[in-house]
Scaffold this active site. Sequence first.
Site, PDB file in Angstrom:
ATOM      1  N   LYS A 120       0.943  -1.162   0.232  1.00  0.00           N
ATOM      2  CA  LYS A 120       0.107   0.038   0.093  1.00  0.00           C
ATOM      3  C   LYS A 120       0.862   1.437  -0.038  1.00  0.00           C
ATOM      4  O   LYS A 120       0.642   2.122  -0.739  1.00  0.00           O
ATOM      5  CB  LYS A 120      -0.854   0.159   1.188  1.00  0.00           C
ATOM      6  N   ASP A 138      -6.816   1.317   0.946  1.00  0.00           N
ATOM      7  CA  ASP A 138      -6.929   1.369   2.361  1.00  0.00           C
ATOM      8  C   ASP A 138      -8.193   0.796   2.969  1.00  0.00           C
ATOM      9  O   ASP A 138      -8.991   0.501   2.124  1.00  0.00           O
ATOM     10  CB  ASP A 138      -6.389   2.783   2.893  1.00  0.00           C
TER      11      ASP A 138
END
Length: 211
Positions: A120, A138
């Site tokens: 991420k 997320d």
Amino acid sequence: MPAADVQEMFVRLRELDPHPTTELEYSTPFELLVAVILSAQATDVGVNRATRRLYPLANTPQAILDLGEEGLRKHIATIGLFNAKAKNVIATCRILVDRHGGEVPHDRDALEALPGVGRKTANVVLNTAFGEPTMAVDTHIFRVANRTGLAPGKDVRAVEDALLRRVPAEFLHDAHHWLILHGRYVCKARKPDCPQCVVRDLCRYRDKTVD
Ligand code: SF4
């Protein structure tokens, strides 16, 4: 969600916010990288408060190494998990200096090899610092993608892949910012603000709120 509705969803999100970006404050790829490492399980507001004090003193890998782990800890002590994060940032700075000439590498594998940097974080840096059309999924994006039917998936990687397949090319670069902001401020976890939502008619969520 049909392709025409996906297109319409992003047209509307773009109209609301034509030039979205991260709420983390940064002026270089390195500042962004450190801010994203610090932001795990912390708010952007809290991270900005700390980096506003830290970056005028140290905003390069060498300068942070010069502060030392103890020195860095003092500047980020208001952020959750600061001990582990200080360790990771120092180890990351060491690798950047030793292997990358003090620069943030524009390369997924090299980024993911840095301590404290997962897929991420690498996606955020590749997208926001280097302009690549990556999708950093997320908790907000995961929720919005599943609720709306935009890109359902059982885990973040499945949602990332689905978004990369489904989001039209013209929106790919900014899509993750629009979806994060939509999830953070409108399609909130506990009670989505459906009556105020600009994509309400396109969204497939069965339990839309009415007030
Ligand atoms: S209508 Fe409700 S559930 Fe659907 S995207 Fe909007 S806020 Fe989220």
